[in-house]
Scaffold this active site. Sequence first.
Site, PDB file in Angstrom:
ATOM      1  N   GLU A 198      45.469  49.592  42.079  1.00 17.92           N
ATOM      2  CA  GLU A 198      44.805  48.286  42.227  1.00 17.92           C
ATOM      3  C   GLU A 198      45.014  47.399  41.005  1.00 17.92           C
ATOM      4  O   GLU A 198      44.308  46.408  40.826  1.00 17.92           O
ATOM      5  CB  GLU A 198      43.300  48.457  42.503  1.00 17.92           C
ATOM      6  CG  GLU A 198      42.940  49.282  43.724  1.00 17.92           C
ATOM      7  CD  GLU A 198      43.335  48.648  45.064  1.00 17.92           C
ATOM      8  OE1 GLU A 198      43.943  47.568  45.059  1.00 17.92           O
ATOM      9  OE2 GLU A 198      43.046  49.256  46.097  1.00 17.92           O
ATOM     10  N   HIS A 254      36.304  48.583  40.131  1.00 22.35           N
ATOM     11  CA  HIS A 254      36.395  48.666  41.600  1.00 22.35           C
ATOM     12  C   HIS A 254      35.828  50.027  41.999  1.00 22.35           C
ATOM     13  O   HIS A 254      36.219  51.046  41.440  1.00 22.35           O
ATOM     14  CB  HIS A 254      37.844  48.541  42.065  1.00 22.35           C
ATOM     15  CG  HIS A 254      38.062  49.092  43.443  1.00 22.35           C
ATOM     16  ND1 HIS A 254      37.347  48.628  44.531  1.00 22.35           N
ATOM     17  CD2 HIS A 254      38.858  50.089  43.919  1.00 22.35           C
ATOM     18  CE1 HIS A 254      37.724  49.309  45.605  1.00 22.35           C
ATOM     19  NE2 HIS A 254      38.624  50.204  45.256  1.00 22.35           N
ATOM     20  N   HIS A 298      33.560  52.294  45.512  1.00 23.98           N
ATOM     21  CA  HIS A 298      33.342  52.384  46.965  1.00 23.98           C
ATOM     22  C   HIS A 298      31.864  52.654  47.293  1.00 23.98           C
ATOM     23  O   HIS A 298      31.519  53.774  47.697  1.00 23.98           O
ATOM     24  CB  HIS A 298      34.194  53.524  47.552  1.00 23.98           C
ATOM     25  CG  HIS A 298      35.676  53.377  47.420  1.00 23.98           C
ATOM     26  ND1 HIS A 298      36.576  54.357  47.808  1.00 23.98           N
ATOM     27  CD2 HIS A 298      36.438  52.342  46.952  1.00 23.98           C
ATOM     28  CE1 HIS A 298      37.818  53.942  47.596  1.00 23.98           C
ATOM     29  NE2 HIS A 298      37.755  52.729  47.054  1.00 23.98           N
ATOM     30  N   HIS A 319      36.169  48.444  52.472  1.00 23.48           N
ATOM     31  CA  HIS A 319      36.799  49.192  51.380  1.00 23.48           C
ATOM     32  C   HIS A 319      35.868  49.405  50.179  1.00 23.48           C
ATOM     33  O   HIS A 319      35.678  50.535  49.759  1.00 23.48           O
ATOM     34  CB  HIS A 319      38.088  48.463  50.951  1.00 23.48           C
ATOM     35  CG  HIS A 319      38.872  49.163  49.898  1.00 23.48           C
ATOM     36  ND1 HIS A 319      40.224  48.972  49.703  1.00 23.48           N
ATOM     37  CD2 HIS A 319      38.509  50.052  48.930  1.00 23.48           C
ATOM     38  CE1 HIS A 319      40.642  49.718  48.703  1.00 23.48           C
ATOM     39  NE2 HIS A 319      39.618  50.380  48.211  1.00 23.48           N
TER      40      HIS A 319
HETATM   41  P1  13P Z   1      43.854  54.546  42.323  1.00 30.49           P
HETATM   42  O1  13P Z   1      43.707  56.049  42.189  1.00 30.49           O
HETATM   43  O2  13P Z   1      45.308  54.142  42.406  1.00 30.49           O
HETATM   44  O3  13P Z   1      43.108  53.825  41.258  1.00 30.49           O
HETATM   45  O4  13P Z   1      43.247  54.135  43.742  1.00 30.49           O
HETATM   46  C1  13P Z   1      41.905  54.328  44.052  1.00 30.49           C
HETATM   47  C2  13P Z   1      41.355  53.285  44.945  1.00 30.49           C
HETATM   48  O5  13P Z   1      40.154  53.185  45.083  1.00 30.49           O
HETATM   49  C3  13P Z   1      42.288  52.353  45.640  1.00 30.49           C
HETATM   50  O6  13P Z   1      41.605  51.287  46.224  1.00 30.49           O
HETATM   51 ZN    ZN Z   2      39.473  51.626  46.536  1.00 29.95          ZN
END
Ligand code: 13P
Ligand code: ZN
Length: 271
Positions: free
Chosen positions: A122, A145, A147, A217
């Site tokens: 990302e 970022h 989830h 996401h």
């Molecule tokens: P990465 O391991 O590449 O950081 O990806 C994790 C992720 O949450 C992608 O949206």
């Molecule tokens: Zn992600």
Amino acid sequence: MPKQYSFKTDKVLKRYWEDISEVTQYLWQKGWAERNAGNLSIDITGEVAAPKEFSQYMKYPLQKCGKNLAGRLFITTITGARLRDIAKDRENTLLVVMIAKDLSGYYVLNVKKGAAKKATSEFPSHLMVHGMLRASNSPKRAVIHTHPNNLIALSQMKEFKNEAKLNAVLFGMHPEVRVVLPKGVGFAPYRCPGSLDLAEATIGSLKGKSITVWEKHGVVSAGVDIFESFDFIDTIAKAADIYFLCKMAGEEPEGLSGAQLKEIDGAFGNS
Ligand code: 13P
Ligand code: ZN
């Protein structure tokens, strides 16, 4: 391991690792960071000296990067790394990178050439957010970022798949959302993970806000430091939790009224 940029021996980097370890443990404990889920980046330009010579460093190409990031230094997570491992294994989870002056790629400063450790998938989104922050002279330097389950669940529901409706439900669930994030949250329609499209949707939806929800996401949050960036996520995640607690109790949450939100704006000086 090039000594100069080690998270073990460099005082500044070690301090960042400690803070990142603390926050990534929170993300794991919250249940938001399954497997390699989530990533982060912090602009550390000026806090650690930039190298003068680059032949010893691995370089990876960049598709697109704002001119204002040329030569800047970042800490970022390694793609595929488990965030829960950062606290016990800083060398295999975190990178120090420098954006090439000609924007053709980024150098990895803390890993031996050939070690094939790349920045998060990302990184396009992270870089676009940092570019936007620098362009507006923002003091914000830390982007996360992650989830968060119930925010993702909300973004799965037709009813909330737009910015106005999503903000209305989040503002209604707890007064602190309006206090902490008076401008509310952005909403980025679904785009493929790791894509430039997603990066563009991210900055398109942030527009002066501190946090945006990626449909189906997760979220991207920007704060002055990693703690503030986490706090923004935590605040709206709680609002989403409260929404679903009411629903699970078989009730439709009432939500704060327009007058109550106005009262908060007045009391807390929101413009
Ligand atoms: P990465 O391991 O590449 O950081 O990806 C994790 C992720 O949450 C992608 O949206
Ligand atoms: Zn992600």
